[in-house]
Design a protein around this motif. Structure first.
Motif, PDB file in Angstrom:
ATOM      1  N   GLU A   5      74.533  93.513  59.230  1.00  0.00           N
ATOM      2  CA  GLU A   5      75.733  93.610  58.355  1.00  0.00           C
ATOM      3  C   GLU A   5      76.773  94.232  59.220  1.00  0.00           C
ATOM      4  O   GLU A   5      78.077  93.746  59.134  1.00  0.00           O
ATOM      5  CB  GLU A   5      75.727  94.448  57.137  1.00  0.00           C
ATOM      6  CG  GLU A   5      74.919  93.782  55.982  1.00  0.00           C
ATOM      7  CD  GLU A   5      75.587  92.518  55.533  1.00  0.00           C
ATOM      8  OE1 GLU A   5      76.930  92.567  55.320  1.00  0.00           O
ATOM      9  OE2 GLU A   5      75.081  91.418  55.488  1.00  0.00           O
ATOM     10  N   LEU A   6      76.463  95.562  60.087  1.00  0.00           N
ATOM     11  CA  LEU A   6      77.425  95.958  60.906  1.00  0.00           C
ATOM     12  C   LEU A   6      77.931  94.982  61.895  1.00  0.00           C
ATOM     13  O   LEU A   6      79.084  95.047  62.098  1.00  0.00           O
ATOM     14  CB  LEU A   6      76.806  97.072  61.476  1.00  0.00           C
ATOM     15  CG  LEU A   6      76.564  98.365  60.830  1.00  0.00           C
ATOM     16  CD1 LEU A   6      75.932  99.473  61.585  1.00  0.00           C
ATOM     17  CD2 LEU A   6      78.008  98.810  60.438  1.00  0.00           C
ATOM     18  N   PHE A   7      76.927  94.360  62.668  1.00  0.00           N
ATOM     19  CA  PHE A   7      77.543  93.241  63.699  1.00  0.00           C
ATOM     20  C   PHE A   7      78.469  92.003  63.007  1.00  0.00           C
ATOM     21  O   PHE A   7      79.452  92.039  63.523  1.00  0.00           O
ATOM     22  CB  PHE A   7      76.428  92.744  64.274  1.00  0.00           C
ATOM     23  CG  PHE A   7      76.049  93.044  65.641  1.00  0.00           C
ATOM     24  CD1 PHE A   7      76.703  92.180  66.716  1.00  0.00           C
ATOM     25  CD2 PHE A   7      75.230  93.959  66.038  1.00  0.00           C
ATOM     26  CE1 PHE A   7      76.399  92.714  67.978  1.00  0.00           C
ATOM     27  CE2 PHE A   7      75.035  94.222  67.263  1.00  0.00           C
ATOM     28  CZ  PHE A   7      75.658  93.719  68.182  1.00  0.00           C
ATOM     29  N   CYS A   8      78.143  91.727  61.894  1.00  0.00           N
ATOM     30  CA  CYS A   8      78.796  90.593  61.272  1.00  0.00           C
ATOM     31  C   CYS A   8      80.112  91.230  60.791  1.00  0.00           C
ATOM     32  O   CYS A   8      81.234  90.212  60.879  1.00  0.00           O
ATOM     33  CB  CYS A   8      77.911  90.027  59.848  1.00  0.00           C
ATOM     34  SG  CYS A   8      76.623  89.082  60.238  1.00  0.00           S
ATOM     35  N   ASN A   9      80.333  92.348  60.225  1.00  0.00           N
ATOM     36  CA  ASN A   9      81.587  92.833  59.805  1.00  0.00           C
ATOM     37  C   ASN A   9      82.550  93.120  61.128  1.00  0.00           C
ATOM     38  O   ASN A   9      83.730  92.808  60.687  1.00  0.00           O
ATOM     39  CB  ASN A   9      81.306  93.980  58.996  1.00  0.00           C
ATOM     40  CG  ASN A   9      80.580  93.836  57.520  1.00  0.00           C
ATOM     41  OD1 ASN A   9      80.863  92.741  57.063  1.00  0.00           O
ATOM     42  ND2 ASN A   9      80.073  94.997  57.001  1.00  0.00           N
ATOM     43  N   CYS A  10      82.069  93.628  62.021  1.00  0.00           N
ATOM     44  CA  CYS A  10      82.882  93.998  63.161  1.00  0.00           C
ATOM     45  C   CYS A  10      83.322  92.433  63.867  1.00  0.00           C
ATOM     46  O   CYS A  10      84.428  92.402  64.113  1.00  0.00           O
ATOM     47  CB  CYS A  10      82.094  94.471  64.227  1.00  0.00           C
ATOM     48  SG  CYS A  10      81.561  96.394  63.853  1.00  0.00           S
ATOM     49  N   LEU A  11      82.438  91.688  63.908  1.00  0.00           N
ATOM     50  CA  LEU A  11      82.896  90.370  64.357  1.00  0.00           C
ATOM     51  C   LEU A  11      83.902  89.626  63.434  1.00  0.00           C
ATOM     52  O   LEU A  11      84.944  89.087  63.987  1.00  0.00           O
ATOM     53  CB  LEU A  11      81.493  89.450  64.619  1.00  0.00           C
ATOM     54  CG  LEU A  11      80.898  89.903  65.688  1.00  0.00           C
ATOM     55  CD1 LEU A  11      79.522  88.945  65.918  1.00  0.00           C
ATOM     56  CD2 LEU A  11      81.366  89.698  67.234  1.00  0.00           C
ATOM     57  N   ARG A  12      83.722  89.800  62.237  1.00  0.00           N
ATOM     58  CA  ARG A  12      84.898  89.048  61.047  1.00  0.00           C
ATOM     59  C   ARG A  12      85.929  89.928  61.456  1.00  0.00           C
ATOM     60  O   ARG A  12      87.030  89.225  61.310  1.00  0.00           O
ATOM     61  CB  ARG A  12      84.104  89.077  59.646  1.00  0.00           C
ATOM     62  CG  ARG A  12      83.109  88.330  59.185  1.00  0.00           C
ATOM     63  CD  ARG A  12      82.782  87.989  57.916  1.00  0.00           C
ATOM     64  NE  ARG A  12      81.715  87.296  57.534  1.00  0.00           N
ATOM     65  CZ  ARG A  12      80.498  87.688  57.281  1.00  0.00           C
ATOM     66  NH1 ARG A  12      80.157  89.045  57.472  1.00  0.00           N
ATOM     67  NH2 ARG A  12      79.364  87.119  56.907  1.00  0.00           N
ATOM     68  N   SER A  13      86.062  90.982  61.286  1.00  0.00           N
ATOM     69  CA  SER A  13      87.365  92.038  61.351  1.00  0.00           C
ATOM     70  C   SER A  13      87.998  91.599  62.594  1.00  0.00           C
ATOM     71  O   SER A  13      89.174  92.226  62.722  1.00  0.00           O
ATOM     72  CB  SER A  13      87.087  93.469  61.170  1.00  0.00           C
ATOM     73  OG  SER A  13      86.131  93.808  62.106  1.00  0.00           O
ATOM     74  N   SER A  14      87.249  91.142  63.653  1.00  0.00           N
ATOM     75  CA  SER A  14      88.129  90.945  65.127  1.00  0.00           C
ATOM     76  C   SER A  14      89.042  89.619  64.766  1.00  0.00           C
ATOM     77  O   SER A  14      90.110  89.689  65.686  1.00  0.00           O
ATOM     78  CB  SER A  14      86.907  90.541  66.166  1.00  0.00           C
ATOM     79  OG  SER A  14      86.486  89.410  65.949  1.00  0.00           O
ATOM     80  N   GLY A  15      88.918  88.794  63.937  1.00  0.00           N
ATOM     81  CA  GLY A  15      89.782  87.770  63.616  1.00  0.00           C
ATOM     82  C   GLY A  15      89.705  86.741  64.812  1.00  0.00           C
ATOM     83  O   GLY A  15      90.593  85.977  65.119  1.00  0.00           O
TER      84      GLY A  15
END
Length: 406
Positions: free
Chosen positions: A139-149
């Motif tokens: 979840e941490l990886f996915c959230n960080c990658l999503r928020s990068s845009g």
């Protein structure tokens, strides 16, 4: 500065700028003394000659690095961007990954305290029991990658299929990753790591969740975009969680490692342009499977166990974490193997999430990575969870193995 007044060869009076008085004569005595100077003879002030000096031309040298001259990951990425090695979007993606790694490192250090050890009670697509930190780290990886845009498709070892980022946050890059490699080591506080690879911009793969008829088609498109050979990778790296937290990355021009400084909370450059030793005396195989391997591989292992010309055999080391094995190998040399066996015809490691990124790093450091017959980076995945045998390490050691497998 000291000046001298000379009167032929018979007198010299020293004046010191640090004192108002004249020594050894008082003003009254000086006046009487000057009255006795013969006519036509003058006292001239002369400067004391300076010692001869040699002028050395100044050379433009880079200042020596000190403990205060630290280069962190962010500034290094910006330099790579200015040099044209990566673009601004890829810089943001890598910064997002490094942030996820910092968060995972913090959770691992406190896992026993905050009750994050043990199993989650679920099984991933690979058929493996998931640890609590497997799920949280994903979840941490996915959230960080999503928020990068800047990420278009995310493919995780813990997900059933690659996931397309929502259009609002979507970018172009495809990121594949294993959030926690060696998760079986978590409960005993042993070495673990994260592995990632980044592929170049591809056609957008967006899923309209309201249109169920498009769902399967969109997922299939995601899978096609993700199933690229490792030679297409733009970036690969890992983060080691051990006595130090080390973020190692290659942009296709060498391998660089950054160690997390807990004082500043920053990854600091500690290993520049890593080159794997030509040979090494360490081998890393899970020898519990020895009886399941083919005879050619057994003959090779039998050879390296025997004392060499120096009277010493190879040393066996096995951590149970691919990140730990590769990190040691990059710095010390040797060979790592996860071969096929009678129970696992295709080996145990995933091609997309583990083997391809690690092979990319090894080759960038001057090593070799093969599946026993061909180069790992040339293999085109036929499915996302595809597994492959793998042997990688120092060029001299892998070449020696190839002679036995041929």
């Amino acid at each position: 500065m000291v000046q001298a007044i000379s009167t032929s060869s018979c007198c010299s009076i020293l004046f010191s700028k640090s004192h108002r008085s004249i020594s050894p004569l008082s003003p009254h005595n000086l006046l009487r003394f000057n009255h006795r100077i013969p006519a036509g003879l003058q006292c001239k002030a002369v400067e004391s000659p300076l010692p001869a000096t040699t002028v050395t031309p100044v050379q433009n040298k880079e200042p020596k690095k000190t403990q205060f001259a630290l280069e962190n990951l962010t500034s290094w990425l910006l330099k790579q961007e200015l040099a044209g090695n990566i673009d601004a979007e890829l810089t943001i993606v890598l910064s997002s990954i490094s942030l996820a790694c910092k968060q995972i490192a913090s959770l691992l250090q406190r896992s026993s305290i905050i009750n994050l050890t043990g199993g989650q009670g679920t099984v991933n697509i690979q058929g493996e029991d998931q640890k609590k930190l497997d799920v949280i780290s994903n979840e941490l990886f996915c959230n960080c990658l999503r928020s990068s845009g800047r990420t278009g498709i995310i493919a995780s070892e813990e997900e059933d299929v690659p996931v397309a980022v929502e259009e609002t946050y979507s970018g172009n890059y495809i990121v594949v990753f294993d959030p926690v490699d060696g998760s079986a080591n978590i409960d005993t506080a042993l070495t673990t790591g994260s592995i990632f690879g980044i592929y170049g911009p591809d056609q957008q793969c967006l899923i309209d969740l309201d249109d169920t008829s498009m769902l399967d088609q969109a997922r299939e498109k995601c899978i096609i975009n993700v199933c690229q050979p490792g030679k297409n990778l733009l970036v690969a790296g890992y983060c080691l969680y051990s006595s130090s937290v080390v973020f190692t990355v290659s942009l296709g021009k060498g391998v660089f490692a950054f160690t997390l400084d807990p004082t500043y909370g920053e990854f600091v450059l500690t290993h520049e342009n890593i080159k794997i030793p030509e040979a090494g005396k360490i081998y890393s195989f899970n020898e519990g499977n020895h009886d399941l391997w083919d005879e050619k591989l057994k003959n090779y292992l039998g050879h390296i166990r025997k004392p060499g010309s120096d009277g010493k055999p190879y040393s066996g080391r096995y951590i149970g974490c691919l990140v730990g094995e590769i990190h040691r190998m990059l710095l010390r040399g040797g060979i790592y193997g996860n071969p096929k066996n009678k129970n696992s015809k295709n080996g145990n490691l995933r091609l997309l999430y583990e083997c391809a990124p690690m092979s990319f790093l090894i080759e960038q450091a001057g090593g070799i990575a093969i599946d026993g017959e061909q180069r790992i980076l040339d293999i085109i995945p036929e499915q996302v969870p595809q597994r492959t045998p793998i042997f990688l390490g120092s060029p001299g050691e892998v070449q020696k193995l190839q002679k036995y497998l041929a």
